[in-house]
Design a protein around this motif. Structure first.
Motif, short mmCIF file in Angstrom:
data_model
loop_
_atom_site.label_atom_id
_atom_site.label_comp_id
_atom_site.label_asym_id
_atom_site.label_seq_id
_atom_site.Cartn_x
_atom_site.Cartn_y
_atom_site.Cartn_z
N LEU A 20 38.17 35.69 -18.46
CA LEU A 20 36.77 35.62 -18.05
C LEU A 20 36.59 36.02 -16.59
N ALA A 21 37.48 35.59 -15.72
CA ALA A 21 37.41 35.98 -14.32
C ALA A 21 37.53 37.50 -14.19
N PHE A 22 38.43 38.09 -14.94
CA PHE A 22 38.62 39.54 -14.95
C PHE A 22 37.33 40.25 -15.34
N LEU A 23 36.67 39.78 -16.38
CA LEU A 23 35.46 40.44 -16.88
C LEU A 23 34.29 40.28 -15.91
N ILE A 24 34.14 39.09 -15.33
CA ILE A 24 33.06 38.89 -14.36
C ILE A 24 33.26 39.79 -13.14
N ASN A 25 34.48 39.81 -12.61
CA ASN A 25 34.76 40.67 -11.45
C ASN A 25 34.56 42.14 -11.79
N ALA A 26 34.98 42.54 -12.98
CA ALA A 26 34.80 43.93 -13.39
C ALA A 26 33.31 44.28 -13.44
N TYR A 27 32.51 43.42 -14.03
CA TYR A 27 31.07 43.66 -14.11
C TYR A 27 30.49 43.84 -12.71
N ASN A 28 30.80 42.93 -11.82
CA ASN A 28 30.23 42.98 -10.47
C ASN A 28 30.72 44.19 -9.68
N ALA A 29 32.00 44.50 -9.79
CA ALA A 29 32.55 45.61 -9.01
C ALA A 29 32.06 46.96 -9.53
N PHE A 30 32.00 47.14 -10.84
CA PHE A 30 31.50 48.41 -11.37
C PHE A 30 30.00 48.56 -11.14
N THR A 31 29.27 47.44 -11.06
CA THR A 31 27.85 47.52 -10.70
C THR A 31 27.70 48.05 -9.28
N ILE A 32 28.53 47.55 -8.37
CA ILE A 32 28.51 48.06 -6.99
C ILE A 32 28.81 49.56 -6.97
N GLN A 33 29.81 49.96 -7.74
CA GLN A 33 30.15 51.38 -7.78
C GLN A 33 28.96 52.20 -8.26
N LYS A 34 28.27 51.72 -9.29
CA LYS A 34 27.11 52.44 -9.82
C LYS A 34 26.03 52.59 -8.76
N VAL A 35 25.74 51.53 -8.04
CA VAL A 35 24.72 51.59 -6.99
C VAL A 35 25.10 52.62 -5.93
N LEU A 36 26.37 52.64 -5.55
CA LEU A 36 26.80 53.55 -4.48
C LEU A 36 26.70 55.02 -4.87
N THR A 37 26.66 55.32 -6.16
CA THR A 37 26.52 56.73 -6.56
C THR A 37 25.15 57.30 -6.19
N ARG A 38 24.17 56.42 -5.96
CA ARG A 38 22.83 56.88 -5.59
C ARG A 38 22.38 56.36 -4.22
N TYR A 39 23.10 55.43 -3.68
CA TYR A 39 22.69 54.82 -2.41
C TYR A 39 22.75 55.85 -1.28
N PRO A 40 21.79 55.89 -0.35
CA PRO A 40 20.67 54.96 -0.19
C PRO A 40 19.37 55.40 -0.86
N GLU A 41 19.46 56.35 -1.79
CA GLU A 41 18.25 56.89 -2.40
C GLU A 41 17.78 56.08 -3.60
N LEU A 42 17.78 54.77 -3.49
CA LEU A 42 17.22 53.94 -4.55
C LEU A 42 16.78 52.61 -3.97
N ALA A 43 15.70 52.10 -4.53
CA ALA A 43 15.17 50.81 -4.08
C ALA A 43 15.48 49.71 -5.08
N SER A 44 15.94 50.11 -6.27
CA SER A 44 16.26 49.15 -7.32
C SER A 44 17.27 49.78 -8.26
N ILE A 45 18.11 48.97 -8.87
CA ILE A 45 19.06 49.50 -9.83
C ILE A 45 18.33 50.11 -11.03
N ARG A 46 17.11 49.70 -11.25
CA ARG A 46 16.33 50.26 -12.36
C ARG A 46 15.89 51.70 -12.09
#
Length: 269
Positions: A87-113
């Motif tokens: 469970l710790a592995f999956l939670i960390n994976a979710y959070n870390a890959f979410t950060i990676q996703k945001v960085l692919t567009r940052y700073p050109e986004l105001a929301s992950i949506r």
């Protein structure tokens, strides 16, 4: 070389490779903790946090190394771990890959949506590999973490972070199997104590939409709890300040309303 000889050689190579020791996985997730401690800003006495995405973008090599370590885990390795390590592995994976996703567009986004809810959907896109197959954020959360009978742990909703202000805070350290129970309990207390997301005021109990979206998770029998109202009643001391208001929440006779969800990026800027 004859076909039979070649076949024997290939079998011998396969057996030799299978016998090689699998690289040990760091269940402390130390590399992820280093990044979180550098780039997560804790606010409001520990009830909320924001992320220094601009600075984190300059640490992409370190983030990439941690993500690669996650993706390198084999299904057999994962299956051999304890439930808390999984469970710790999956939670960390979710959070870390979410950060990676945001960085692919940052700073050109105001929301992950801003990625889109149909094409480019950040939760449904399979943009990384996990346990040997293409994976998505929804796949981690709904198909693995929330799969009935696997973890049955509603407190994960206070741990996975969707890169939004309305979401429970991104913790300033990695989740680790040996400390997971204490970490989840602290995240629960932090989130429910945050009056911007959950509060009792003017005779009304208003809580995060998380309790509406994932109502069935809080009604699945966790620690004998059979409803959202019962879950909130167990945590009345966190939701209200006066003894009288806490007693009303414990009695469970209140209507529970949902607050608007803030999808703004949880950035420090």
């Amino acid at each position: 070389m004859r076909a039979a000889t070649m076949a024997r050689l290939l079998i011998a190579i396969a057996l030799a490779m299978a016998a090689l020791p699998v690289r040990a996985f760091d269940h402390t997730h130390a590399a992820w903790t280093v990044l979180l401690q550098k780039h997560v800003v804790v606010l409001d006495g520990g009830k909320a946090s924001r992320v220094r995405y601009a600075a984190l973008a300059r640490d992409r090599a370190a983030l990439k190394g941690y993500l690669e370590a996650l993706s390198a885990v084999k299904p057999g390795q994962y299956a051999a771990w304890s439930k808390s390590e999984q469970l710790a592995f999956l939670i960390n994976a979710y959070n870390a890959f979410t950060i990676q996703k945001v960085l692919t567009r940052y700073p050109e986004l105001a929301s992950i949506r801003d990625f889109g809810t149909v094409f480019g959907n950040p939760w449904k896109d399979r943009f990384f590999t996990l346990l040997g197959r293409p994976a998505s954020l929804d796949g981690i959360e709904h198909d693995m973490i929330r799969a009935p009978g696997v973890f049955d742990e509603p407190r994960i909703h206070f741990a996975v972070n969707c890169a939004s202000v309305g979401c429970p805070m991104l913790r300033e350290e990695a989740y680790a199997g040996e400390r997971l129970e204490a970490q989840l309990e602290e995240q629960t207390r932090r989130f429910l104590s945050d009056r911007s997301r959950n509060r009792f005021a003017d005779g009304r109990l208003a809580v995060s939409k998380i309790f509406e979206w994932y109502r069935k998770d809080f009604a699945s029998g966790y620690r004998g709890i059979g409803s959202v109202e019962q879950f909130l009643a167990r945590h009345a001391d966190l939701l209200a300040d006066s003894p009288e208001d806490r007693a009303r929440i414990r009695a469970g006779a209140l209507r529970v309303d949902s607050l608007d969800y803030d999808w703004a990026l949880n950035d420090t800027r």
